[in-house]
Design an enzyme around this catalytic site. Sequence first.
Site, PDB file in Angstrom:
ATOM      1  N   ASP A 194       0.829  -1.209   0.000  1.00 31.67           N
ATOM      2  CA  ASP A 194       0.000   0.000   0.000  1.00 31.67           C
ATOM      3  C   ASP A 194       0.862   1.257   0.000  1.00 31.67           C
ATOM      4  O   ASP A 194       0.609   2.214  -0.741  1.00 31.67           O
ATOM      5  CB  ASP A 194      -0.906   0.018   1.241  1.00 31.67           C
ATOM      6  CG  ASP A 194      -1.772  -1.226   1.324  1.00 31.67           C
ATOM      7  OD1 ASP A 194      -1.846  -1.962   0.324  1.00 31.67           O
ATOM      8  OD2 ASP A 194      -2.360  -1.462   2.385  1.00 31.67           O
ATOM      9  N   TYR A 244      -5.879 -10.457  10.318  1.00 33.67           N
ATOM     10  CA  TYR A 244      -4.787 -10.222   9.369  1.00 33.67           C
ATOM     11  C   TYR A 244      -3.482 -10.792   9.935  1.00 33.67           C
ATOM     12  O   TYR A 244      -2.750 -11.515   9.250  1.00 33.67           O
ATOM     13  CB  TYR A 244      -4.657  -8.721   9.111  1.00 33.67           C
ATOM     14  CG  TYR A 244      -3.596  -8.343   8.092  1.00 33.67           C
ATOM     15  CD1 TYR A 244      -3.917  -8.226   6.748  1.00 33.67           C
ATOM     16  CD2 TYR A 244      -2.280  -8.113   8.474  1.00 33.67           C
ATOM     17  CE1 TYR A 244      -2.957  -7.869   5.812  1.00 33.67           C
ATOM     18  CE2 TYR A 244      -1.308  -7.759   7.552  1.00 33.67           C
ATOM     19  CZ  TYR A 244      -1.661  -7.642   6.216  1.00 33.67           C
ATOM     20  OH  TYR A 244      -0.702  -7.304   5.298  1.00 33.67           O
TER      21      TYR A 244
HETATM   22  C1  GLA Z   1      -3.577  -4.780   3.442  1.00 33.97           C
HETATM   23  C2  GLA Z   1      -2.106  -4.621   3.800  1.00 33.97           C
HETATM   24  C3  GLA Z   1      -1.211  -4.938   2.604  1.00 33.97           C
HETATM   25  C4  GLA Z   1      -1.574  -6.279   1.989  1.00 33.97           C
HETATM   26  C5  GLA Z   1      -3.073  -6.392   1.765  1.00 33.97           C
HETATM   27  C6  GLA Z   1      -3.477  -7.754   1.306  1.00 33.97           C
HETATM   28  O1  GLA Z   1      -3.936  -3.825   2.488  1.00 33.97           O
HETATM   29  O2  GLA Z   1      -1.853  -3.304   4.233  1.00 33.97           O
HETATM   30  O3  GLA Z   1       0.148  -4.908   3.003  1.00 33.97           O
HETATM   31  O4  GLA Z   1      -1.093  -7.329   2.765  1.00 33.97           O
HETATM   32  O5  GLA Z   1      -3.811  -6.081   2.938  1.00 33.97           O
HETATM   33  O6  GLA Z   1      -2.960  -8.026   0.042  1.00 33.97           O
END
Ligand code: GLA
Length: 411
Positions: A194, A244
């Site tokens: 991101d 997550y």
């Molecule tokens: C979030 C995290 C990223 C990535 C996505 C899944 O956006 O911030 O680093 O792991 O999830 O692809």
Amino acid sequence: MTTVLSSASAWAPARPEPASSAAARIARRVFAERFGCAPRWLAAAPGRVNLIGEHTDYNGGYVLPLAIDRHVVIAAAPAAADSGRVRAYSAALNASVDIRLDGSEMPGEPAWANYLRGVVSGFGERGLLLPPLDAAIISDVPLGGGLSSSAALEVAMATLLEAVTGAVLEPREKARICRQAEHQFAGVPCGLMDQLASVMGDEAGALLIDCRLESVRVVPFADPDVSVLICNTNVKHALADGAYARRRTECAEAARQLGVSSLRDATPAMVEAARGIFDPAVRRRARHVTSENLRTLAAAAHLEAREFVEVGALMYESHRSLRDDFEVSSAELDTLVDVAREIGGEGGVLGARMTGGGFGGCTVTLVRTEHVGSVAETLSREYRRRTGQTETSFISRPARGTHLVDPLTVI
Ligand code: GLA
């Protein structure tokens, strides 16, 4: 150009002005109202949508995001020299926070300020001394919608602090400072996708990122006949809630059991062959990551060759894998992807999938531009009928990464 689509008829042709300038104008006004003077700096950073390559970044794999032309913009000016703090005002929350500049900041309340505290602290650790500042933040990246509103906030802050200190950070280093803010201050053990997308976004296309090497290649994607339609389920997700982090731990466990340093070094065949040694859930996680890496590379090649039908098929397959193997989808995301699939190629849909961390947030749908209005309308109608919820859609072309906007040009 970003166009909010509340109905098909609301779809409008491109605005001539870059979206960040429109947002910058609002930031400039908000700053002036709040602090009684004009800002000296305007720093903009885009959100991102990920076309494919989900939950692969922290496994050293491949991702294919594009920066979107929705931005966080921070307007700022020097504050009284003896105040010793950054005073940041968030227009969205109508709230202010003071961030001390003596290195004593810890994660805390309000939570939204942790992204700023983390970036300030990252600059401090690198010996970059910050003067006191007044700052006003505005954003048209939906909050908590899986479009990296938090990364955009971090990156806008980093761009502002570069301007203020005169430091020029190497783009990857800048993204790493922002990721560190996320890890240490927001408590989310995210990968680099991101932040890197927000820093390095390119109007010419999507970014194929090799997350192990942190190398970035622009995959041209500026075809006016194909649009990226982003649909927000308006069901918020909280990556910090532990799911997550659990996925990340499971992936590390899978790599350990396969005897590789990260799942980047594993293949679907290796996962299949090691069937007996895995806990079934861990095996499914590994199957997703290893197959998603292959899909991402294939999608980048097809995108480059303008083979959009093939890209779309890979997006559907990615969604299935995220839903069944990685288990990060939601009923609302599945509904939007199901409806897109039902509209199908004849109705102008090339492919669709959830985008971002999951557990809510947005889908990304590749649509033939001539059908984008009717596709958006059908998605909206069917989503409401099937879930009782209201979605919000907009299209976005690829946008440039973070940049400063001259306050004198946005009057
Ligand atoms: C979030 C995290 C990223 C990535 C996505 C899944 O956006 O911030 O680093 O792991 O999830 O692809």
